[in-house]
Design a protein around this motif. Structure first.
Motif, PDB file in Angstrom:
ATOM      1  N   ARG A   1       0.868  -1.167   0.000  1.00 41.99           N
ATOM      2  CA  ARG A   1       0.000   0.000   0.000  1.00 41.99           C
ATOM      3  C   ARG A   1       0.904   1.215   0.000  1.00 41.99           C
ATOM      4  O   ARG A   1       1.893   1.271   0.737  1.00 41.99           O
ATOM      5  CB  ARG A   1      -0.952  -0.013   1.178  1.00 41.99           C
TER       6      ARG A   1
ATOM      7  N   GLU B   1       1.126   5.399   0.191  1.00 43.84           N
ATOM      8  CA  GLU B   1       0.475   6.661   0.555  1.00 43.84           C
ATOM      9  C   GLU B   1       1.255   7.815  -0.048  1.00 43.84           C
ATOM     10  O   GLU B   1       2.490   7.803  -0.049  1.00 43.84           O
ATOM     11  CB  GLU B   1       0.412   6.813   2.077  1.00 43.84           C
ATOM     12  N   ARG B   2       0.502   8.789  -0.534  1.00 43.44           N
ATOM     13  CA  ARG B   2       1.085  10.022  -1.061  1.00 43.44           C
ATOM     14  C   ARG B   2       0.213  11.163  -0.535  1.00 43.44           C
ATOM     15  O   ARG B   2      -0.681  11.645  -1.219  1.00 43.44           O
ATOM     16  CB  ARG B   2       1.149   9.981  -2.588  1.00 43.44           C
ATOM     17  N   ASP B   3       0.463  11.552   0.694  1.00 41.97           N
ATOM     18  CA  ASP B   3      -0.412  12.465   1.432  1.00 41.97           C
ATOM     19  C   ASP B   3      -0.631  13.814   0.755  1.00 41.97           C
ATOM     20  O   ASP B   3      -1.709  14.393   0.875  1.00 41.97           O
ATOM     21  CB  ASP B   3       0.129  12.701   2.848  1.00 41.97           C
TER      22      ASP B   3
ATOM     23  N   ARG C   1      -6.339   8.756  -0.544  1.00 40.90           N
ATOM     24  CA  ARG C   1      -6.492   7.308  -0.675  1.00 40.90           C
ATOM     25  C   ARG C   1      -5.127   6.661  -0.909  1.00 40.90           C
ATOM     26  O   ARG C   1      -4.201   7.292  -1.390  1.00 40.90           O
ATOM     27  CB  ARG C   1      -7.401   6.975  -1.855  1.00 40.90           C
ATOM     28  N   THR C   2      -5.046   5.396  -0.575  1.00 46.15           N
ATOM     29  CA  THR C   2      -3.807   4.664  -0.818  1.00 46.15           C
ATOM     30  C   THR C   2      -3.904   3.929  -2.156  1.00 46.15           C
ATOM     31  O   THR C   2      -4.999   3.646  -2.646  1.00 46.15           O
ATOM     32  CB  THR C   2      -3.526   3.632   0.291  1.00 46.15           C
TER      33      THR C   2
ATOM     34  N   THR D   1       4.798   9.118   0.777  1.00 40.83           N
ATOM     35  CA  THR D   1       4.950   9.390   2.204  1.00 40.83           C
ATOM     36  C   THR D   1       5.013   8.106   3.030  1.00 40.83           C
ATOM     37  O   THR D   1       5.514   8.130   4.153  1.00 40.83           O
ATOM     38  CB  THR D   1       3.813  10.296   2.723  1.00 40.83           C
ATOM     39  N   ASP D   2       4.498   7.000   2.477  1.00 44.10           N
ATOM     40  CA  ASP D   2       4.608   5.725   3.172  1.00 44.10           C
ATOM     41  C   ASP D   2       4.388   4.600   2.168  1.00 44.10           C
ATOM     42  O   ASP D   2       3.600   4.736   1.228  1.00 44.10           O
ATOM     43  CB  ASP D   2       3.573   5.623   4.302  1.00 44.10           C
TER      44      ASP D   2
END
Length: 187
Positions: free
Chosen positions: A19, A21-23, A28-29, A64-65
């Motif tokens: 998964r 993440e791009r804040d 949404r992931t 970001t994650d």
């Protein structure tokens, strides 16, 4: 967060469903299989609603994650049990040192989508990439109804956050233009 290259290497080697993440881009992931990476670009096999939907090339500094969680592990098993995970999916046929090297390696009439993603304002270009001798990056865009623009669009590759290749959306347009022909490039 700058995701460590060793972590991404592990995901690629293990063929993990992750998964992402791009804040600053989307709340949404994304679900995807990492295929390869450079210092600036991460190539992933995009998974949407249990469909493998082409390759996305993401600007690494927008991530970001990235991780494997219990849901991703379970859903990877579901995909495997359904026969969707095959060895040929994990072949990356593109150079990804940068967006410039990726685009320069595309076939002349390969349809691609480039995006400048942001929570506030986004840019979207669909068409065929055109490289000129002056090292300026251009795209010959077309509209949603298949009409090609009269002029080329100059691209700022530093602003591009995502490139889509061979997604379902791209494939439909590619098949149409392959069968109906491509116009001459303007200028």
């Amino acid at each position: 967060m700058n995701v460590e290259s060793n972590t991404i290497s592990d995901f690629v080697r293990n063929r993990d469903l992750v998964r992402i993440e791009r804040d600053r881009i989307d709340g949404r992931t994304l679900q995807a299989f990492p295929l390869g990476f450079s210092d600036t670009v991460l190539a992933v096999l995009y998974v949407y609603d249990f469909h493998i939907d082409g390759i996305l090339f993401l600007r690494r500094d927008t991530i970001t994650d990235i991780r494997v969680n219990a849901t991703a592990t379970f859903q990877r098993q579901l995909l495997d049990d359904a026969g969707y995970i095959t060895d040929d999916l994990f072949c990356l046929p593109h150079t990804i040192d940068s967006f410039a090297s990726l685009l320069a390696g595309l076939a002349p009439n390969q349809i691609t989508i480039l995006e400048e993603e942001s929570l506030d304002e986004s840019g979207f270009w669909i068409g065929r990439y055109v490289w000129r001798e002056d090292r300026t990056h251009w795209m010959h865009e077309f509209t949603g109804d298949g009409n090609w623009e009269d002029d080329l669009t100059e691209l700022d590759l530093d602003a591009v956050t995502c490139c889509q290749l061979d997604t379902n959306y791209v494939r439909f347009y590619q098949r149409y233009f392959d069968s109906h022909g491509f116009p001459e490039l303007p200028g």
